[in-house]
Every structure is written in structure tokens, then in C-alpha cells.
Design an enzyme around this catalytic site. Structure first.
Site, short mmCIF file in Angstrom:
data_model
loop_
_atom_site.label_atom_id
_atom_site.label_comp_id
_atom_site.label_asym_id
_atom_site.label_seq_id
_atom_site.Cartn_x
_atom_site.Cartn_y
_atom_site.Cartn_z
CD GLU A 1 -2.82 1.36 2.34
OE1 GLU A 1 -2.92 0.42 3.15
OE2 GLU A 1 -3.58 2.35 2.34
CG ASN B 1 -4.96 5.05 0.99
OD1 ASN B 1 -5.79 4.30 1.47
ND2 ASN B 1 -3.67 4.91 1.21
CD GLU C 1 -5.97 0.54 0.36
OE1 GLU C 1 -6.14 1.28 1.34
OE2 GLU C 1 -5.23 -0.46 0.37
CG ASP D 1 -8.65 1.88 3.43
OD1 ASP D 1 -8.44 0.96 4.23
OD2 ASP D 1 -7.82 2.78 3.18
CD GLU E 1 -6.27 -0.96 6.69
OE1 GLU E 1 -5.94 -0.27 5.74
OE2 GLU E 1 -7.02 -0.57 7.59
P1 C2E Z 1 -5.12 3.57 5.68
O1 C2E Z 1 -5.30 3.68 4.20
O2 C2E Z 1 -6.10 2.75 6.42
O3 C2E Z 1 -3.65 3.07 5.87
C1 C2E Z 1 -3.22 2.20 6.82
C2 C2E Z 1 -2.66 2.91 8.01
O4 C2E Z 1 -2.52 1.98 9.06
C3 C2E Z 1 -1.26 3.46 7.76
O5 C2E Z 1 -1.12 4.64 8.53
C4 C2E Z 1 -0.38 2.40 8.34
O6 C2E Z 1 0.89 2.85 8.74
C5 C2E Z 1 -1.20 1.97 9.54
N1 C2E Z 1 -0.85 0.64 9.97
C6 C2E Z 1 -0.60 -0.38 9.16
N2 C2E Z 1 -0.34 -1.50 9.87
C7 C2E Z 1 -0.46 -1.16 11.17
C8 C2E Z 1 -0.32 -1.88 12.41
O7 C2E Z 1 -0.03 -3.05 12.44
N3 C2E Z 1 -0.54 -1.20 13.56
C9 C2E Z 1 -0.85 0.11 13.55
N4 C2E Z 1 -1.05 0.72 14.71
N5 C2E Z 1 -0.98 0.83 12.41
C10 C2E Z 1 -0.79 0.20 11.23
P2 C2E Z 1 -0.61 5.97 7.90
O8 C2E Z 1 0.46 5.71 6.92
O9 C2E Z 1 -0.36 6.88 9.03
O10 C2E Z 1 -1.89 6.45 7.07
C11 C2E Z 1 -3.03 6.85 7.74
C12 C2E Z 1 -4.13 7.13 6.77
O11 C2E Z 1 -3.82 8.28 5.96
C13 C2E Z 1 -4.36 6.03 5.76
O12 C2E Z 1 -5.10 5.03 6.33
C14 C2E Z 1 -5.09 6.74 4.66
O13 C2E Z 1 -6.46 6.84 4.97
C15 C2E Z 1 -4.49 8.13 4.72
N6 C2E Z 1 -3.52 8.27 3.63
C16 C2E Z 1 -2.22 7.94 3.59
N7 C2E Z 1 -1.68 8.27 2.39
C17 C2E Z 1 -2.70 8.77 1.64
C18 C2E Z 1 -2.80 9.28 0.30
O14 C2E Z 1 -1.86 9.28 -0.48
N8 C2E Z 1 -4.03 9.75 -0.12
C19 C2E Z 1 -5.11 9.72 0.71
N9 C2E Z 1 -6.28 10.17 0.25
N10 C2E Z 1 -5.05 9.24 1.97
C20 C2E Z 1 -3.86 8.77 2.43
MG MG Z 2 -5.70 2.56 2.76
MG MG Z 3 -7.40 1.44 6.20
#
Ligand code: C2E
Ligand code: MG
Ligand code: MG
Length: 592
Positions: free
Chosen positions: A374, A429, A461, A490, A547
Site C-alpha cells: 500500500e 488511497n 482504495e 478501505d 489491516e
Molecule cells: P489507511 O489507508 O487505512 O492506511 C493504513 C494505516 O494503518 C497506515 O497509517 C499504516 O501505517 C497503519 N498501519 C498499518 N499496519 C499497522 C499496524 O499493524 N498497527 C498500527 N497501529 N498501524 C498500522 P498511515 O500511513 O499513518 O496512514 C493513515 C491514513 O492516511 C491512511 O489510512 C489513509 O487513509 C491516509 N492516507 C495515507 N496516504 C494517503 C494518500 O496518499 N491519499 C489519501 N487520500 N489518503 C492517504
Molecule cells: Mg488505505
Molecule cells: Mg485502512
């Protein structure tokens, strides 16, 4: 307010045109400047010809030449810089023009040149009825006709000619009014009599220009009737129309002078409020909102114009406030205070290429083979180091920069993934705000061509909230599917969700939100929500990605529930692309 019956149309048009205090559609700053300048310049040139042919004597000649020079200089200034003048300056110009024509006619040495010069009176209704609201146009018409009568009374032109000029003036006034009304109607919503979306866009653009010139604040309030489709279905279309008319009429009667009220989509209204900031506009809109909610619950979003805002950024921020109100369960309001400084920093960061993409492995269960990753945005901030998306995605959504940011991430992720071993996928995403643009699927299509990535290796996503969105979002999802791109839902189970829509949506994967996975603790093998989501996904033919898997026990429980793929710290944290294949916990899946 009631719908327009054909028989009443003429009277209705006349009444509406007279009551309408807005400048006509054609009265753009550039049209007014160019046309006004041309009128003045051509008038000065014509007066010069007449003066050369019929020269006056002494002080009269000097006075004529002063008026002609003044007309020529004003004409040049208006032609080149008129679009920057405030609207009030055109009133002055109209008055000055009428006065100049009267002076030239009266100063003319004989009836012949006076008659020729008096033709310039025709400019007055032409200009006024094209560019000013009808009641102001009528005032200038009267003024011009009085000027003509005065010159006839002074003996400068024969009464017969004065009569002909007044008649022609009136005909021009009628024809121009009719043309302008027809043009205005293209910007009017037939059901409510308010501005439609096109009219609102024009009003917003021109109001932004004046707000910038004056430095006064500007706010936009968007009202969205909650579940209007359901209301229409349950009560019938006639009742639906009546509800819309009621909302429109109430807003129009409550909006302050100078505000623009529009029906900007099938179930939404906009009120543009010049002179108010978000806090004051929010307080005002809240009272309307409480009143309207008595008839039908609605969601309200309010924002203000920030310095440097483009039209799109301003409109997007207002839309995102409404989206947030809807996501917060509807029947609520969201007021966006100014985040100008942070938004500017984000825009600069985007322009400077400070946004990079990290990748988190997605593995197959139970074998842990690396099947994809991802793409997750990170901001390499020059002072704050690596900044996570929770600190900038909400702001980007709010200020409209999410569309640009989404494009940067999508393009980087697709180019990167094209170099990965097949059939590894990349999941990107997409915000609802991006999908609410007509060209999202088309942009993905051109990036597929540019990067050479096979469509089946791209997963977009999307979140559940899109289920509540309109046709544009769904059309984009279908468009992606037609391209062969996969779609994942998602954070499933965390937001508004209609199971009926869910089952018909072209979605290939369901991602179980990590909050549900976190409920699986060592010692408890029951995970009812996870089990239910797995059953629902399987029954509707979707693959499952869980996830946030952090330990082996969670992985075992999910595997037992038939979960196909997994993502979480157990398999790898998000890392820069070059580190993705260095993880020890996963195996790279063999190519096809
Ligand atoms: P998401 O799409 O649900 O992405 C998964 C988030 O869960 C990611 O956080 C990831 O680091 C975190 N995660 C994955 N595995 C684990 C785990 O085992 N434990 C815990 N505690 N966390 C885990 P991240 O990278 O901080 O991203 C947060 C959210 O920000 C994403 O949720 C997504 O909704 C948004 N996001 C990130 N990049 C983009 C992007 O390019 N465009 C858009 N529209 N949204 C984005
Ligand atoms: Mg996602
Ligand atoms: Mg997610």
C-alpha cells in the site's frame, strides 16, 4: 415561491427582471471595460470627425476639443484598465458619457452637427441595459431621454429628431433587456428561481475578485438536504419539489442584502456571503439551519475565503465542510475557520516536491508471500522531519489540495510499481474528493499508459463514505473497473454503510479496519465483527485484506476466518520503496 406556468411567463419575467438587483450575466469586468472603452473611443473619434467638418468658433471650439480629449483619454483608460475598476466607477462613466454627449450637442455650431452628435445618446441604453440591473438601466434610459429632450428644448436638435431618438432608445432598451434576460435565465434554476450552479460559479468568481480588491472577507455556506432521494421516494417528486422550493425561498428571504443564494445541485443550496468571515457567517447560517431543520434535516458546511485561494480551492473547502458534516452523521454543521498559513505551507511543500511515498507490504495468508504494497504519503518536511498523513491529509482535504496531492502519490506509486516483479500490486488511497471529479478515471487511464503498469496491478482504495456520494463518484468507480483496475473498500465497518449499495458496488477487496483487528487479543479466539465482515465479503464475492496485524495470534484468527491477505507491523511497517524488498518477514511471490 411557485413553479412557472407558461401563461404567466411574460409577467413573471418582467417582475423577476425588475426585482433582480444583480448585474446581468454578460456584465463581466472584462466585457464592461472593453465595451465601455470602445464606446468612449468611438464617440470621441466621431465627435472629432464632426468637429473637423463643422468647426465651431473661439471658446466653443476649445470647449468641444476639451470634451473630445476627455472622452478619448477616459476611453483609453477604461479599455485597458476598466476590468480593474470597481462597479461603482461604471455608474460614474455612464453619467459622464451622458453629460459629454449633451455638452457636445449643445456646443455644436448648428443643427446639422448637433443632430449627428445626438446619435451618440444611443450608447447610453445599449450600455446600461447590457451591463446594469434592469432598474438602473431604466434610470439611465430616463436620463438619456431627458438629455435628448433638453437639447431639443434648447433648440440644438429638431423635436422630430429627438422623438425618433427616444423611440429608437426605447426599442434598443427592450431588445437588449430581452437578450440579457435570456442569457440570465441560463443561470437560473427553474424550480426555485434562484441561481443555478453555473450562476453560482460566476457569482463566486466575481465576488472573489471584489473581495481581493477590497480586502473584505467572503464566506460560503452550503446546505445539503439529508437523504433527499429517500424523501423523494417516500413522499413523491411533487413533495420533493415543494421541499426544495421551501428551502430556496426561506434562504432567499433570510439572506442579507448583497448575498447570492443558489441551488447548486439537486438537493443542495449555497449562500455566498460577501463581507462576512467564517465565524460570523457560521453564526448566521446556524440560525437558518435550525429553522430549515424543522422541515427536513440538513447538513451545513461554512468556510471563508483565504488569501491566495483560487475559485476551486474556496469551493472545495466549502464542499469538504459539508462532507465532514455528512460523515459526522448528517443533520449537523461544520464551520471551517481559516487555516491559511498551514494551507500555504502545504501548497509550498507540494510545489517543492517534499511529498514522498512509503510502501507497506501486503502479504498472502497463510503463506506470507509478498503480493503487493500500500502506498502511503509522507511529507519530508525541511524542519519537522518525516510527517505522517494524519497531520496533513485532513488539512489537504479541507483546503482542496488533496486532489493535487493524490495525483502526486498516484503517479509516483504507479511508476514505482511498474518496476516491481509481476504480479505484485500497488494499492493507492483515493479521497472521496478526488473521486468526485469527472476526470479521475481518465487520469488513472493516462497514468497507466504513461507508466506501462498493467491495470490489474493497481488497486484504488476508497472509503465507505463514498457509498453516500453522488453519481460522479460511482461513475469513476465504474470507470476504474472498466479499465481493469481493482477497487478496495478501505476501513470497512467504520463509517456510514448501506448494505444494499455495498452489494451492488463494483468492489474487489474489502479491507478490515485495524480497530477490529486490535480487538483480537491473545487468549480470545472469538472476533464477532471480523467474522461477520469476512462472511459478508465472501458471500458477495470479495477478497479480504486485514489491516493492522501486529501479532501471530491475530494472523492465526484471521486465517481461520478465511481472510485472504494481510497488512500490518507484523509483516512490515511503511518504508521507502528501496527498502520494501529488504524486509525479512515476507517472501517475494514468484512471477507468473
Ligand atoms: P489507511 O489507508 O487505512 O492506511 C493504513 C494505516 O494503518 C497506515 O497509517 C499504516 O501505517 C497503519 N498501519 C498499518 N499496519 C499497522 C499496524 O499493524 N498497527 C498500527 N497501529 N498501524 C498500522 P498511515 O500511513 O499513518 O496512514 C493513515 C491514513 O492516511 C491512511 O489510512 C489513509 O487513509 C491516509 N492516507 C495515507 N496516504 C494517503 C494518500 O496518499 N491519499 C489519501 N487520500 N489518503 C492517504
Ligand atoms: Mg488505505
Ligand atoms: Mg485502512
Amino acid at each position: 415561491m411557485k413553479a412557472i406556468e407558461p401563461r404567466e411567463r411574460l409577467v413573471w419575467h418582467l417582475r423577476e427582471a425588475f426585482a433582480d438587483r444583480r448585474p446581468p450575466v454578460v456584465a463581466t469586468a472584462h466585457a464592461m471595460g472593453t465595451t465601455g472603452g470602445l464606446f468612449y473611443l468611438s464617440g470621441a473619434l466621431a465627435a472629432l470627425f464632426v468637429t473637423a467638418q463643422f468647426p465651431a468658433r473661439g471658446v466653443y471650439l476649445a470647449a468641444e476639443l476639451v470634451v473630445v480629449s476627455a472622452a478619448a483619454v477616459s476611453g483609453g483608460a477604461v479599455f485597458f484598465f476598466g476590468h480593474r475598476f470597481p462597479r461603482g466607477a461604471y455608474q460614474l462613466m455612464n453619467l459622464a458619457g451622458t453629460l459629454m454627449v449633451t455638452l457636445l450637442v449643445v456646443l455644436a455650431p448648428s443643427t446639422e452637427p448637433a443632430s449627428l452628435l445626438a446619435v451618440a445618446y444611443l450608447y447610453v441604453p445599449l450600455y446600461s441595459f447590457f451591463f446594469l440591473p434592469l432598474r438602473q438601466g431604466l434610470a439611465y434610459e430616463v436620463l438619456g431621454d431627458l438629455g435628448i429632450a433638453a437639447t431639443a428644448a434648447a433648440g440644438a436638435v429638431p423635436w422630430a429628431e429627438a422623438g425618433v431618438l427616444v423611440l429608437v432608445n426605447l426599442v434598443i432598451a427592450a431588445v437588449v433587456t430581452w437578450l440579457v434576460r435570456a442569457a440570465n435565465m441560463a443561470e437560473v434554476d427553474r424550480l426555485t428561481g434562484l441561481l443555478n450552479r453555473a450562476g453560482l460559479q460566476r457569482a463566486v468568481r466575481s465576488t472573489i475578485e471584489s473581495a481581493r480588491r477590497s480586502g473584505h472577507p467572503l464566506a460560503l455556506a452550503l446546505f445539503d438536504i439529508d437523504h433527499f432521494d429517500a424523501y423523494n421516494r417516500d413522499h413523491g417528486q411533487v413533495a420533493g419539489d415543494r421541499l426544495l422550493q421551501y428551502f430556496g425561498a426561506e434562504l432567499a428571504s433570510r439572506a442579507p442584502k448583497g448575498a447570492h443564494v443558489a441551488r447548486n445541485n439537486s438537493d443542495g443550496f449555497a449562500v455566498l456571503l460577501p463581507g462576512l468571515d467564517a465565524a460570523r457567517a457560521g453564526a448566521m447560517a446556524r440560525s437558518w439551519w435550525s429553522h430549515l431543520s424543522g422541515a427536513r434535516a440538513c447538513s451545513l458546511g461554512v468556510c471563508q475565503l483565504d488569501p491566495g485561494d483560487t475559485f476551486a480551492m474556496f469551493a472545495d473547502r466549502a464542499r469538504s465542510a459539508v462532507y465532514e458534516a455528512k460523515e459526522a452523521g448528517r443533520a449537523t454543521m461544520v464551520v471551517r475557520e481559516s487555516h491559511a498559513a498551514q494551507a500555504a505551507e502545504l501548497a509550498d511543500g507540494l510545489a517543492a516536491g517534499q511529498f514522498v511515498v512509503y510502501y507497506q507490504p501486503i502479504v498472502g495468508l497463510p503463506g506470507r508471500e509478498l503480493i503487493g504494497a500500500e502506498a502511503l504519503a509522507r511529507w519530508e518536511h525541511p524542519d519537522r522531519g518525516i510527517v505522517g498523513p494524519d497531520q496533513f491529509i485532513p488539512l489537504a482535504e479541507e483546503c482542496g489540495l488533496i486532489v493535487q496531492l493524490g495525483q502526486v502519490v498516484l503517479a509516483q506509486a504507479m511508476a514505482e510499481a511498474a518496476t516491481w516483479p509481476e504480479p505484485m500490486t500497488v494499492s493507492v488511497n483515493a479521497s472521496v474528493r478526488e473521486l468526485d471529479r469527472d476526470d479521475y478515471a481518465a487520469k488513472v487511464s493516462s497514468l497507466l499508459e504513461e507508466t506501462g503498469l498493467a491495470p490489474s496491478r493497481l488497486v484504488i482504495e476508497v472509503t465507505e463514505s463514498l457509498l453516500a456520494e453522488g453519481q460522479c463518484v460511482l461513475a469513476n468507480i465504474r470507470g476504474l473497473h472498466e479499465l481493469g483496475v481493482k477497487v478496495a473498500l478501505d476501513d470497512f465497518g467504520t463509517q456510514y454503510s448501506s448494505l444494499r449499495q455495498f452489494s451492488s458496488l463494483p468492489v474487489d477487496y474489502v479491507k478490515i479496519d485495524r480497530s477490529f483487528v486490535a480487538e483480537i487479543h491473545a487468549g480470545s479466539s472469538s472476533a464477532p465483527v471480523v467474522a461477520a465482515i469476512c462472511t459478508l465479503a465472501k458471500e458477495t464475492g470479495r477478497a479480504i485484506v486485514a489491516e493492522g496485524i501486529e501479532d501471530e495470534h491475530q494472523a492465526a484468527v484471521l486465517t481461520a476466518h478465511g481472510c485472504d491477505n494481510a497488512q500490518g507491523f507484523l509483516y512490515g511497517r511503511p518504508v521507502p520503496a528501496r527498502e520494501l524488498f529488504l524486509r525479512s518477514g515476507v517472501l517475494v511471490a514468484p512471477g507468473p
